[in-house]
Write an enzyme that holds these catalytic residues in place. Structure first.
Site, PDB file in Angstrom:
ATOM      1  N   ASN A 115     -11.274  -2.768  -4.796  1.00 52.06           N
ATOM      2  CA  ASN A 115     -10.103  -1.712  -5.710  1.00 52.06           C
ATOM      3  C   ASN A 115     -11.121  -1.774  -7.028  1.00 52.06           C
ATOM      4  O   ASN A 115     -10.579  -0.795  -7.937  1.00 52.06           O
ATOM      5  CB  ASN A 115      -8.920  -2.189  -6.148  1.00 52.06           C
ATOM      6  CG  ASN A 115      -8.034  -2.044  -4.812  1.00 52.06           C
ATOM      7  OD1 ASN A 115      -7.178  -2.812  -4.602  1.00 52.06           O
ATOM      8  ND2 ASN A 115      -8.233  -1.015  -3.789  1.00 52.06           N
ATOM      9  N   ASP A 135       0.749  -1.254   0.080  1.00 51.11           N
ATOM     10  CA  ASP A 135      -0.035   0.003   0.096  1.00 51.11           C
ATOM     11  C   ASP A 135       0.769   1.217  -0.039  1.00 51.11           C
ATOM     12  O   ASP A 135       2.051   1.244   0.748  1.00 51.11           O
ATOM     13  CB  ASP A 135      -0.793   0.046   1.144  1.00 51.11           C
ATOM     14  CG  ASP A 135      -2.224   1.000   1.074  1.00 51.11           C
ATOM     15  OD1 ASP A 135      -2.538   1.392  -0.136  1.00 51.11           O
ATOM     16  OD2 ASP A 135      -2.702   1.337   2.213  1.00 51.11           O
TER      17      ASP A 135
HETATM   18  C1  IPE Z   1      -5.254  -2.611   0.012  1.00 50.11           C
HETATM   19  O1  IPE Z   1      -4.820  -1.511  -0.348  1.00 50.11           O
HETATM   20  C2  IPE Z   1      -5.238  -3.699  -1.160  1.00 50.11           C
HETATM   21  C3  IPE Z   1      -4.205  -3.748  -1.922  1.00 50.11           C
HETATM   22  C4  IPE Z   1      -2.894  -3.232  -1.477  1.00 50.11           C
HETATM   23  C5  IPE Z   1      -4.053  -4.337  -3.281  1.00 50.11           C
HETATM   24  P1  IPE Z   1      -6.184  -0.273  -0.288  1.00 50.11           P
HETATM   25  O2  IPE Z   1      -5.394   1.024  -0.419  1.00 50.11           O
HETATM   26  O3  IPE Z   1      -7.036  -0.823  -1.181  1.00 50.11           O
HETATM   27  O4  IPE Z   1      -6.755  -0.264   1.190  1.00 50.11           O
HETATM   28  P2  IPE Z   1      -8.080   0.583   1.947  1.00 50.11           P
HETATM   29  O5  IPE Z   1      -8.940   0.612   1.030  1.00 50.11           O
HETATM   30  O6  IPE Z   1      -7.228   1.726   2.112  1.00 50.11           O
HETATM   31  O7  IPE Z   1      -8.029  -0.186   3.136  1.00 50.11           O
HETATM   32  C1  IPE Z   2      -1.780   0.208  -3.338  1.00 47.35           C
HETATM   33  O1  IPE Z   2      -1.447   1.540  -3.397  1.00 47.35           O
HETATM   34  C2  IPE Z   2      -1.911  -0.551  -4.520  1.00 47.35           C
HETATM   35  C3  IPE Z   2      -3.317  -0.841  -4.882  1.00 47.35           C
HETATM   36  C4  IPE Z   2      -4.232  -0.822  -3.908  1.00 47.35           C
HETATM   37  C5  IPE Z   2      -3.837  -1.437  -6.212  1.00 47.35           C
HETATM   38  P1  IPE Z   2      -2.672   2.537  -3.159  1.00 47.35           P
HETATM   39  O2  IPE Z   2      -3.129   2.979  -4.647  1.00 47.35           O
HETATM   40  O3  IPE Z   2      -3.718   2.118  -2.537  1.00 47.35           O
HETATM   41  O4  IPE Z   2      -1.858   3.817  -2.839  1.00 47.35           O
HETATM   42  P2  IPE Z   2      -2.434   4.799  -1.468  1.00 47.35           P
HETATM   43  O5  IPE Z   2      -3.030   4.078  -0.447  1.00 47.35           O
HETATM   44  O6  IPE Z   2      -3.764   5.459  -2.211  1.00 47.35           O
HETATM   45  O7  IPE Z   2      -1.475   5.766  -1.318  1.00 47.35           O
HETATM   46 MG    MG Z   3      -4.152   2.583  -0.240  1.00 45.18          MG
END
Ligand code: IPE
Ligand code: IPE
Ligand code: MG
Length: 256
Positions: free
Chosen positions: A77, A29
């Site tokens: 997602n 993340d």
């Molecule tokens: C969790 O990250 C899913 C992945 C890393 C693939 P998110 O960014 O989607 O999580 P939330 O929504 O902040 O909990």
């Molecule tokens: C994790 O990074 C990747 C996926 C969930 C696909 P994020 O896209 O959630 O990054 P932040 O949390 O918005 O910084």
């Molecule tokens: Mg995230």
């Protein structure tokens, strides 16, 4: 549970006598915020995140980690803007295409946890080809969690068990913790010893809820594109300081 000693090359960075977890799971993340910090579009962070994936897969293989599970895309997602979703799917396809040779060379088997059928057709094709071509590889298993959600995984397992009971293949009294584990994407694999989440959030976001019941959790502020070999080794060092008691007392644990 933990059987592999660190590779001599990396011993300098791992604590002396450190044991390497058999199964590491990672919630990757922080890509979006990493990009925003640099005033770049979110996809720039996802692209940088792919370099971290390569480095962590390579380090895991060198260390002798047997199972590495990466949370790359959750069921939730899908609710992101379509442009970001298609950008992520494009990166995934490129990653799979560019890594096949390296996976074969390093004897890495690819598995997928998640609803593969929801992925775009071209991604499904490359994914299935990669899974098929690496199926005999045994040195490490790389599980990519794609369109994965732990609750949906459990629903699917319960439905499949219910069907078997209805068809007389299984008696309801014979449903055990093992039977349930055997109906999850992770069937046949050990539970994660260590679960890492980068990016500063302290939650599981629907990841491996069943499998992580006794996993050591490690949360770091470091955003995924900055999570490289050194940060990974630090997480393993901290894991080595934990005492896993599995409900027993400290004295009992030491005696084992
Ligand atoms: C969790 O990250 C899913 C992945 C890393 C693939 P998110 O960014 O989607 O999580 P939330 O929504 O902040 O909990
Ligand atoms: C994790 O990074 C990747 C996926 C969930 C696909 P994020 O896209 O959630 O990054 P932040 O949390 O918005 O910084
Ligand atoms: Mg995230």
């Amino acid at each position: 549970m933990i059987s592999f000693f660190a590779h001599p090359e990396l011993m300098v960075e791992l604590e002396k006598n450190a044991v390497v977890p058999r199964h590491v799971a990672i919630i990757m993340d922080g890509n979006g915020r990493w990009a925003e910090e640099q005033k770049r579009p979110r996809i720039f962070g996802h692209r940088a995140g792919v370099d971290s994936v390569r480095e962590i897969v390579e380090t895991s293989r060198t260390l002798g980690i047997e199972f590495l599970t990466l949370y790359a895309f959750s069921t939730e997602n899908w609710n992101r803007p379509t442009g970001e979703v298609s950008g992520l799917m494009g990166l995934l396809k490129n990653y799979l295409q560019s890594e096949l040779r390296t996976m074969l060379k390093n004897d890495v088997r690819l598995c997928c946890f998640g609803e593969q059928e929801r992925l775009p057709a071209d991604v499904q094709t490359v994914l299935q080809q990669t899974i098929a071509e690496t199926r005999m590889c045994r040195s490490m298993t790389l599980n990519l969690a794609l369109s994965y959600g732990a609750r949906s995984e459990l629903v699917q397992a319960v439905q499949s068990l219910a069907q078997k009971c209805r068809d007389g293949i299984l008696e309801w009294q014979d449903i055990t913790e093992e039977t349930i584990s055997d109906h999850l994407f992770s069937a046949g694999q050990p539970d994660p010893d260590l679960l890492i989440r980068t990016g500063g959030e302290n939650r599981l976001s629907n990841f491996l809820l069943w499998q992580s019941s006794y996993t050591e959790l490690y949360f770091t502020e470091v955003k995924w594109p900055d999570f490289k070999k050194n940060q990974f080794l630090e997480a393993i060092n901290i894991f080595n300081c934990r005492q896993r008691r599995f409900g027993r007392t400290s004295a009992q644990t030491k005696a084992v």
